[in-house]
Design a protein around this motif. Structure first.
Motif, short mmCIF file in Angstrom:
data_model
loop_
_atom_site.label_atom_id
_atom_site.label_comp_id
_atom_site.label_asym_id
_atom_site.label_seq_id
_atom_site.Cartn_x
_atom_site.Cartn_y
_atom_site.Cartn_z
N ALA A 28 13.33 -44.71 -14.95
CA ALA A 28 14.66 -45.11 -15.41
C ALA A 28 15.75 -44.32 -14.69
O ALA A 28 16.78 -44.88 -14.28
CB ALA A 28 14.78 -44.92 -16.92
N PHE A 29 15.53 -43.03 -14.49
CA PHE A 29 16.50 -42.22 -13.76
C PHE A 29 16.63 -42.73 -12.32
O PHE A 29 17.74 -42.86 -11.79
CB PHE A 29 16.08 -40.74 -13.76
N ALA A 33 19.92 -44.89 -10.49
CA ALA A 33 20.58 -44.37 -9.29
C ALA A 33 20.50 -45.36 -8.13
O ALA A 33 21.03 -45.08 -7.05
CB ALA A 33 19.96 -43.04 -8.88
N GLY A 34 19.83 -46.50 -8.34
CA GLY A 34 19.76 -47.51 -7.29
C GLY A 34 18.50 -47.46 -6.45
O GLY A 34 18.46 -48.08 -5.39
N VAL A 35 17.47 -46.74 -6.90
CA VAL A 35 16.25 -46.59 -6.11
C VAL A 35 15.08 -47.24 -6.86
O VAL A 35 14.81 -46.90 -8.01
CB VAL A 35 15.93 -45.11 -5.85
N ALA A 74 6.14 -33.50 -4.98
CA ALA A 74 5.92 -33.51 -3.53
C ALA A 74 5.97 -34.93 -2.99
O ALA A 74 6.60 -35.20 -1.95
CB ALA A 74 4.58 -32.85 -3.21
N LEU A 75 5.32 -35.87 -3.67
CA LEU A 75 5.35 -37.25 -3.21
C LEU A 75 6.74 -37.86 -3.38
O LEU A 75 7.17 -38.69 -2.57
CB LEU A 75 4.33 -38.09 -3.99
N ALA A 76 7.45 -37.43 -4.41
CA ALA A 76 8.82 -37.93 -4.60
C ALA A 76 9.73 -37.44 -3.47
O ALA A 76 10.60 -38.18 -2.99
CB ALA A 76 9.37 -37.46 -5.95
N LEU A 77 9.55 -36.21 -3.03
CA LEU A 77 10.33 -35.70 -1.91
C LEU A 77 10.03 -36.49 -0.64
O LEU A 77 10.95 -36.79 0.15
CB LEU A 77 10.02 -34.21 -1.69
N LEU A 78 8.76 -36.85 -0.43
CA LEU A 78 8.40 -37.67 0.72
C LEU A 78 9.07 -39.04 0.62
O LEU A 78 9.62 -39.55 1.62
CB LEU A 78 6.88 -37.82 0.78
N PHE A 79 9.02 -39.63 -0.56
CA PHE A 79 9.66 -40.93 -0.77
C PHE A 79 11.16 -40.83 -0.50
O PHE A 79 11.74 -41.70 0.18
CB PHE A 79 9.41 -41.41 -2.20
N ALA A 80 11.80 -39.80 -1.01
CA ALA A 80 13.24 -39.64 -0.83
C ALA A 80 13.60 -39.46 0.65
O ALA A 80 14.60 -39.99 1.13
CB ALA A 80 13.75 -38.45 -1.65
N ALA A 196 17.49 -37.94 -8.48
CA ALA A 196 16.92 -38.87 -9.46
C ALA A 196 15.47 -39.20 -9.11
O ALA A 196 14.60 -39.26 -9.99
CB ALA A 196 17.75 -40.15 -9.50
N VAL A 197 15.20 -39.42 -7.82
CA VAL A 197 13.82 -39.72 -7.40
C VAL A 197 12.90 -38.53 -7.66
O VAL A 197 11.77 -38.69 -8.13
CB VAL A 197 13.80 -40.11 -5.90
#
Length: 313
Positions: A28-29, A33-35, A74-80, A196-197
């Protein structure tokens, strides 16, 4: 069903809802934020695997939960990095992360444990809330639970407060609705979306950690059974509102536990129709499909899934 059966059903339902709740709140966050993060399933898997290995090797519940959070982050940082900073296609990046995380977790699990299926020797301490735990029917299921359980459900009002009453929540919603206007108002859209991601990834990792080290105390290939994708659906069904998301997660958890309860009670037919294990296990997913068809969803964030580069409309 008797009173004890209903109590058991409720207890199993609220526990089964926790991983969904955490993953859906995190998504939801991100979506506000549009992602659009389709990698949430992979983050749940990575969190479950990392948490189990850390908890099984250290014997510490806290270490397991921390490892799960770190894996999801860690995976969220990669996605971002790929989708928010470099502008890669969000759905494709998310699906790639999900596939890669699931494959890597399966490979490492088989390599580390050589075909064994160990159980983590840890116990999450239960905390009985005074007076509330003595209530009939709902006392044990709701108020005699583990600390991570209470913290997960306490996150619902905190998430609602963060989205509606804080500067971060305002910036987040602006980035998802009109990133150009948000940029003009001084909001760093890229940084806001990245935050947010990362928050969503951390919560997805915690969802996997809860599943593997608090609920089941084991890891199996395919154990999440699409939990991340169900969380995506629940996020939209809940219209990105934490309270509605919590209700949707609880209903799904109850449907999931209903199947298990019917099997335990030995029910082999319902309204004259035979009940098979495969049919019972499909109840939660059929419920989500039915809800998606019947429940009117709110409008999507206007800039959901779109890349924004500063200075561009």
């Amino acid at each position: 069903m008797t009173g004890p059966d209903l109590t058991a059903l409720l207890a199993a339902g609220v526990v089964a809802a926790v991983p969904l709740l955490l993953a859906a709140l995190g998504e939801a966050f991100a979506e506000r934020a549009g992602v659009l993060n389709l990698g949430i399933e992979g983050m749940v898997v990575a969190g479950a695997f990392a948490a189990f290995v850390a908890a099984e090797r250290s014997g510490s519940l806290v270490a397991g939960l921390a490892a799960g959070l770190a894996a999801g982050l860690a995976l969220a940082l990669l996605f971002a990095l790929l989708a928010v900073r470099w502008g890669a296609d969000q759905p494709l990046v998310g699906l790639a992360i999900t596939i890669a995380a699931a494959g890597l977790a399966a490979f490492l699990f088989r390599d580390l444990y050589a075909g064994r299926n160990p159980v983590a020797d840890i116990v999450a301490p239960r905390l009985a809330l005074p007076l509330l735990s003595r209530l009939p029917l709902v006392g044990d299921p709701l108020f005699r639970q583990t600390v991570p359980f209470y913290l997960a459900w306490a996150g619902v009002p905190l998430a609602a407060l963060a989205l509606r009453r804080t500067r971060f929540g305002l910036a987040l919603r602006a980035a998802g609705e009109s990133p150009f206007a948000a940029d003009a108002a001084g909001v760093d859209v890229g940084r806001t979306r990245t935050g947010a991601v990362c928050l969503g990834g951390a919560l997805a990792g915690l969802a996997g950690a809860y599943l593997s080290v608090v609920d089941l105390k084991l890891f199996q290939v395919g154990m999440t059974a699409g939990l991340g994708f169900i969380a995506l659906a629940l996020t939209m069904l809940g219209r990105w509102r934490p309270g509605l998301i919590a209700l949707a997660a609880l209903l799904f958890g109850l449907l999931r536990s209903l199947g298990n309860t019917l099997q335990i009670l030995g029910w082999d037919e319902l309204w004259g129709l035979p009940l098979r294990v495969e049919l019972i296990n499909s109840f939660p997913y059929l419920g989500v499909v039915l809800a998606l068809l019947l429940v009117r969803r709110g409008p999507l964030p206007a800039a959901l899934g779109t890349f924004y580069r500063r200075g561009e409309r």
